[in-house]
Design a protein around this motif. Structure first.
Motif, mmCIF file in Angstrom:
data_model
loop_
_atom_site.group_PDB
_atom_site.id
_atom_site.type_symbol
_atom_site.label_atom_id
_atom_site.label_comp_id
_atom_site.label_asym_id
_atom_site.label_seq_id
_atom_site.Cartn_x
_atom_site.Cartn_y
_atom_site.Cartn_z
ATOM 1 N N ARG A 236 -13.872 -4.167 -6.182
ATOM 2 C CA ARG A 236 -13.677 -5.631 -5.729
ATOM 3 C C ARG A 236 -14.483 -6.511 -6.296
ATOM 4 O O ARG A 236 -14.840 -7.725 -5.766
ATOM 5 C CB ARG A 236 -13.352 -5.651 -4.432
ATOM 6 N N TRP B 93 -11.933 0.394 5.284
ATOM 7 C CA TRP B 93 -10.623 0.516 5.411
ATOM 8 C C TRP B 93 -10.150 -0.906 5.358
ATOM 9 O O TRP B 93 -10.535 -1.943 6.148
ATOM 10 C CB TRP B 93 -10.582 1.273 6.884
ATOM 11 N N ARG B 94 -8.726 -0.861 5.081
ATOM 12 C CA ARG B 94 -8.120 -1.981 5.274
ATOM 13 C C ARG B 94 -7.401 -2.106 6.697
ATOM 14 O O ARG B 94 -7.486 -2.983 7.338
ATOM 15 C CB ARG B 94 -6.988 -2.233 4.328
ATOM 16 N N ASP B 95 -6.983 -0.964 7.112
ATOM 17 C CA ASP B 95 -6.444 -0.841 8.431
ATOM 18 C C ASP B 95 -7.273 -0.394 9.578
ATOM 19 O O ASP B 95 -7.988 0.823 9.504
ATOM 20 C CB ASP B 95 -5.174 -0.226 8.251
ATOM 21 N N ARG B 96 -7.879 -1.271 10.421
ATOM 22 C CA ARG B 96 -8.966 -0.745 11.306
ATOM 23 C C ARG B 96 -8.534 -0.476 12.709
ATOM 24 O O ARG B 96 -9.428 -0.255 13.544
ATOM 25 C CB ARG B 96 -9.922 -1.876 11.199
ATOM 26 N N PRO C 99 -2.936 2.569 0.995
ATOM 27 C CA PRO C 99 -3.466 1.056 1.132
ATOM 28 C C PRO C 99 -4.930 0.876 1.445
ATOM 29 O O PRO C 99 -5.328 0.060 1.024
ATOM 30 C CB PRO C 99 -2.729 0.564 2.303
ATOM 31 N N ASP C 100 -5.383 1.829 2.237
ATOM 32 C CA ASP C 100 -6.942 1.596 2.573
ATOM 33 C C ASP C 100 -7.615 1.697 1.278
ATOM 34 O O ASP C 100 -8.471 1.012 0.823
ATOM 35 C CB ASP C 100 -7.268 2.757 3.343
ATOM 36 N N LYS D 177 -6.631 1.660 -1.819
ATOM 37 C CA LYS D 177 -6.282 0.588 -2.777
ATOM 38 C C LYS D 177 -6.954 -0.562 -2.585
ATOM 39 O O LYS D 177 -7.683 -1.304 -3.333
ATOM 40 C CB LYS D 177 -4.821 0.349 -2.745
ATOM 41 N N TRP D 178 -7.103 -0.926 -1.185
ATOM 42 C CA TRP D 178 -7.698 -2.110 -0.900
ATOM 43 C C TRP D 178 -9.339 -2.022 -0.940
ATOM 44 O O TRP D 178 -10.007 -2.767 -1.739
ATOM 45 C CB TRP D 178 -7.717 -2.444 0.648
ATOM 46 N N TRP D 179 -9.895 -0.890 -0.926
ATOM 47 C CA TRP D 179 -11.420 -0.566 -0.927
ATOM 48 C C TRP D 179 -11.909 -0.468 -2.310
ATOM 49 O O TRP D 179 -12.595 -1.214 -2.687
ATOM 50 C CB TRP D 179 -11.905 0.801 -0.192
ATOM 51 N N GLY E 163 -11.801 -12.456 5.095
ATOM 52 C CA GLY E 163 -11.805 -11.152 5.648
ATOM 53 C C GLY E 163 -13.298 -10.585 5.597
ATOM 54 O O GLY E 163 -13.179 -9.176 5.441
#
Length: 389
Positions: free
Chosen positions: A83, A299-302, A237-238, A240-242, A319
């Motif tokens: 990122r 993680w995106r989803d925590r 999604p985790d 991809k976000w990370w 964020g």
């Protein structure tokens, strides 16, 4: 023959998190490199975070020892990675990180810089390539040099770019800012000696060590395996976000590993084959992690370790997470350092006497490590502001 996916519950995910990221007394690391390897990479956007993330996971953290190790390039490197963010990573992971994240970041920044050069009438790709070579030569001649020193030494590097001209958010920045970022992300430069105190983000630039050339698809697959080893199981999604990759890149990288699909409490996920069987739950322990620590940013989803109701207090609008208090693999509160050095914390849930004592022990450990040092997180959260008001 059963075709049911292996199931890994939230409790088992927390057990893995605690074992890998939050070692309790008697299980803590002896070096910063061990810490970085356990969490894959240490966030370095906020300079204080690196020291505090390492100290929280070390048996007997000493500020000076951490400082020395952070600048041992045989063990650790500062790199622009996931990122477009600055991390401290184990040097052994640097080739994969460069190919999987660094070079794409460099290409994107170079493309944007070329567009700005054209809009400002300063030069083209040939001029930029020539200036980049001159910049690297200037660093080589000096061993280390700051951005300001290089802007003075290299013709044209100090020119100011007008970004978004005529807009309410019009701004200016020097060509040096973007070019040095691109050269570092592309593996030519690295952050050298820090200029200023331990919370300063001003560094001299030095030539980066030569790294093995790894094909990008192979590097992305290697990074996925490291992430699953440190943070798995996790979701697409985790990941991809990370990483900051596209969905297509993420899927291809995941498919190139030996990861297997598993069933998590909130849906499908992925894990390494050797991480399917249940793990023993470690003895509960407390931890005080700093803002932008790699664990809560992994993680995106925590939801498996953080009650969503507490997110507004702990995250800023972009964020970024603030300092957190952990118990038994969950976030149970937040903490801050007041201007006089006092460490204060607030718990979101009622803990028993033993648990509160463990948290206080970590507060005392942090006080001992910090001594008379002071810091303010680069990104302030509502709870951090409230605790220090």
């Amino acid at each position: 023959m059963s075709t049911a996916l292996p199931r890994i519950t939230d409790a088992q995910r927390r057990a893995r998190l605690a074992r890998r990221h939050l070692p309790g007394p008697g299980r803590r690391a002896a070096s910063v490199r061990e810490v970085a390897e356990s969490v894959l990479a240490l966030h370095a956007t906020d300079p204080a975070t690196i020291y505090l993330s390492a100290a929280a996971r070390m048996d007997n953290p000493q500020h000076e020892a951490i400082e020395r190790e952070l600048y041992d390039r045989d063990a650790l490197l500062r790199m622009t990675a996931m990122r477009c963010t600055l991390f401290v990573i184990p040097t052994t992971l640097a080739p994969a990180m460069l190919a999987a994240c660094g070079r794409p970041n460099a290409a994107a920044r170079t493309k944007g810089l070329l567009r700005q050069l054209e809009q400002n009438g300063y030069g083209d790709a040939a001029w930029l390539e020539k200036t980049g070579r001159a910049t690297l030569e200037a660093v080589r001649e000096r061993s280390e040099a700051t951005t300001a020193e290089l802007a003075t030494a290299v013709p044209g590097l100090d020119r100011q770019l007008v970004v978004s001209p005529g807009k309410p958010y019009e701004s200016r920045r020097s060509i040096a800012t973007d070019l040095l970022f691109a050269l570092a992300a592309d593996g030519h430069l690295t952050r050298g000696t820090r200029r200023g105190g331990w919370t300063s983000n001003q560094h001299a630039w030095a030539l980066a060590p030569a790294l093995d050339d790894v094909p990008a698809p192979q590097a992305r697959a290697e990074l996925v395996r490291h992430w699953l080893s440190a943070f798995g199981p996790g979701t697409l999604p985790d990941l991809k976000w990370w990483t900051g990759w596209t969905l297509t890149e993420t899927r291809k990288a995941l498919a190139a590993t030996d990861a297997v699909e598993v069933r998590l409490d909130d849906g499908p996920g992925y894990a390494l084959p050797q991480d399917i069987e249940p793990v023993d739950t470690p003895e509960p322990s407390a931890a005080l992690l700093p803002a932008l620590d790699p664990t809560p940013m992994g993680w995106r989803d925590r939801g498996f370790y953080l009650d969503p109701a507490h997110s507004p207090a702990l995250f800023d609008r972009m964020g970024n997470i603030g300092p957190t208090v952990w118990w038994d693999g969950r976030i149970v509160g937040g903490w801050a350092q007041r201007p006089d050095g006092t460490i204060v914390h607030r718990l979101f849930t009622d803990l028993g006497r033993e648990e509160c004592t463990a948290v206080e022990t970590e507060v005392n450990r942090l006080n001992t490590f910090l001594g008379d040092r002071r810091f303010v997180p680069a990104y302030r959260t509502p709870l951090d502001r409230d605790l220090t008001a």
